[in-house]
Design a protein around this motif. Structure first.
Motif, PDB file in Angstrom:
ATOM      1  N   LEU A   1       3.933  12.362  44.863  1.00  0.00           N
ATOM      2  CA  LEU A   1       2.696  11.585  44.756  1.00  0.00           C
ATOM      3  C   LEU A   1       2.074  11.708  43.369  1.00  0.00           C
ATOM      4  N   LEU A   2       2.119  12.911  42.790  1.00  0.00           N
ATOM      5  CA  LEU A   2       1.611  13.091  41.435  1.00  0.00           C
ATOM      6  C   LEU A   2       2.430  12.306  40.418  1.00  0.00           C
ATOM      7  N   ALA A   3       3.746  12.300  40.612  1.00  0.00           N
ATOM      8  CA  ALA A   3       4.611  11.537  39.706  1.00  0.00           C
ATOM      9  C   ALA A   3       4.296  10.052  39.779  1.00  0.00           C
ATOM     10  N   MET A   4       4.035   9.557  40.990  1.00  0.00           N
ATOM     11  CA  MET A   4       3.658   8.155  41.157  1.00  0.00           C
ATOM     12  C   MET A   4       2.292   7.874  40.536  1.00  0.00           C
ATOM     13  N   ARG A   5       1.357   8.781  40.765  1.00  0.00           N
ATOM     14  CA  ARG A   5      -0.020   8.550  40.297  1.00  0.00           C
ATOM     15  C   ARG A   5      -0.115   8.587  38.774  1.00  0.00           C
ATOM     16  N   TYR A   6       0.594   9.528  38.147  1.00  0.00           N
ATOM     17  CA  TYR A   6       0.474   9.706  36.704  1.00  0.00           C
ATOM     18  C   TYR A   6       1.711   9.241  35.937  1.00  0.00           C
ATOM     19  N   ASN A   7       2.592   8.527  36.628  1.00  0.00           N
ATOM     20  CA  ASN A   7       3.789   7.955  35.997  1.00  0.00           C
ATOM     21  C   ASN A   7       4.608   9.018  35.262  1.00  0.00           C
ATOM     22  N   ILE A   8       4.887  10.125  35.955  1.00  0.00           N
ATOM     23  CA  ILE A   8       5.670  11.214  35.373  1.00  0.00           C
ATOM     24  C   ILE A   8       7.149  10.865  35.499  1.00  0.00           C
ATOM     25  N   VAL A   9       7.825  10.756  34.373  1.00  0.00           N
ATOM     26  CA  VAL A   9       9.237  10.382  34.367  1.00  0.00           C
ATOM     27  C   VAL A   9      10.025  11.400  33.554  1.00  0.00           C
ATOM     28  N   LEU A  10      11.347  11.348  33.707  1.00  0.00           N
ATOM     29  CA  LEU A  10      12.228  12.259  32.973  1.00  0.00           C
ATOM     30  C   LEU A  10      13.069  11.424  32.014  1.00  0.00           C
ATOM     31  N   HIS A  11      12.485  11.105  30.862  1.00  0.00           N
ATOM     32  CA  HIS A  11      13.195  10.293  29.878  1.00  0.00           C
ATOM     33  C   HIS A  11      14.149  11.158  29.055  1.00  0.00           C
ATOM     34  N   ILE A  12      15.358  10.644  28.836  1.00  0.00           N
ATOM     35  CA  ILE A  12      16.278  11.304  27.913  1.00  0.00           C
ATOM     36  C   ILE A  12      16.687  10.357  26.773  1.00  0.00           C
ATOM     37  N   PHE A  13      16.379   9.060  26.944  1.00  0.00           N
ATOM     38  CA  PHE A  13      16.642   8.074  25.888  1.00  0.00           C
ATOM     39  C   PHE A  13      15.313   7.583  25.318  1.00  0.00           C
ATOM     40  N   LYS A  14      15.365   7.133  24.092  1.00  0.00           N
ATOM     41  CA  LYS A  14      14.203   6.510  23.468  1.00  0.00           C
ATOM     42  C   LYS A  14      14.312   4.991  23.654  1.00  0.00           C
ATOM     43  N   TYR A  15      13.386   4.465  24.437  1.00  0.00           N
ATOM     44  CA  TYR A  15      13.384   3.032  24.692  1.00  0.00           C
ATOM     45  C   TYR A  15      12.302   2.363  23.860  1.00  0.00           C
ATOM     46  N   PRO A  16      12.528   1.101  23.436  1.00  0.00           N
ATOM     47  CA  PRO A  16      11.442   0.384  22.737  1.00  0.00           C
ATOM     48  C   PRO A  16      10.285   0.148  23.689  1.00  0.00           C
ATOM     49  N   ASP A  17       9.069   0.099  23.175  1.00  0.00           N
ATOM     50  CA  ASP A  17       7.878  -0.112  23.997  1.00  0.00           C
ATOM     51  C   ASP A  17       7.949  -1.495  24.664  1.00  0.00           C
TER      52      ASP A  17
END
Length: 204
Positions: A188-204
C-alpha cells in the motif's frame, strides 16, 4: 491452527477472485469470462505452487474454495451493478490484500512439508503473484508483477519476516499476522508513494 490456516486460505482466494472480477468488469467480459478470470486469479498461484512442490493440488478435494470464489463473484457483481463503475485504486487494493494473504500461506505450506526457508519464500512469491499474472495475461494487460510499484518484493519481505519469526519460536498466529500486515503495508505504501525499483535510466 489448521482450521485458522484454512480460513486464511479461503479469505485470500476470495480477495483475489474479487480482483479478477473487477478486471473482467473493466474489460466488459461476459459471465463465463468473469468466472474464468476470477477462478484463475483465486487459485492459479496456489496450483502452480503445489505442482512444483509435488503435493496434491489444494482445491481438488475441497469444494469450499469454489464456494469462496463464487461467493466473491456474486458479491462483486452486486456491487458493480449498483455502482456502475470501479472506484479508483479499488482493483490494486483488493490485489494487495490477496497478495498479503497468499504470500504468507505459500510460505507456510512449503515449511509444512520440510522445505528450507529460501525455497519457502520463493513458494510464497509464486503463490502470491502468479494468479495475478495469469489474470493479467488473459486480460491482455502487462502483469503488475512486471511494472510499477513494488510487488514481488513485498512477498519476499513478508516471507522473510514470517520465516524469521518462526525461527525465533514466535507463536504461529503472531508470525502470520505480522508477515501479512508487513506485506500489505509495504504494498500500500508503494502504491501511495509510487515506490519503484528502477535499475535503468528512462527519459522523463
Amino acid at each position: 491452527m489448521t482450521e485458522l490456516i484454512h480460513w486464511f486460505d479461503l479469505l485470500g482466494v476470495m480477495v483475489f477472485a474479487i480482483s479478477g472480477t473487477l478486471i473482467a468488469h473493466s474489460k466488459h467480459m461476459d459471465g463465463f469470462g468473469v468466472v474464468v478470470l476470477a477462478t484463475v486469479t483465486g487459485i492459479g498461484g496456489g496450483t502452480l505452487r503445489d505442482i512444483i512442490l509435488d503435493v496434491p493440488v489444494f482445491w481438488l478435494h475441497d469444494t469450499s474454495y469454489f464456494i469462496a470464489i463464487f461467493g466473491a463473484i456474486f458479491i462483486s457483481i452486486l456491487f458493480l451493478n449498483r455502482q456502475k463503475q470501479i472506484p479508483k485504486q479499488m482493483l490494486q487494493v483488493a490485489d494487495a490484500f490477496g497478495l498479503a494473504f497468499f504470500a504468507v500461506m505459500g510460505v507456510q505450506k512449503a515449511l509444512n512439508i520440510g522445505m528450507p526457508d529460501t525455497t519457502a519464500i520463493i513458494m510464497g512469491v509464486l503463490t502470491g503473484c502468479f494468479g495475478g499474472v495469469i489474470r493479467d495475461v488473459l486480460a491482455r494487460e502487462i502483469p503488475l508483477l512486471l511494472k510499477g510499484e513494488l510487488y514481488a518484493i513485498t512477498c519476499i519481505v513478508g516471507g522473510v519476516i514470517y520465516t524469521q519469526l518462526i525461527n525465533f519460536s514466535m507463536p504461529l498466529e503472531i508470525a502470520m499476522l505480522s508477515a501479512m500486515s508487513a506485506t500489505l503495508l509495504l504494498r500500500l505504501l508503494a502504491m501511495r508513494y509510487n515506490i519503484v525499483l528502477h535499475i535503468f535510466k528512462y527519459p522523463d
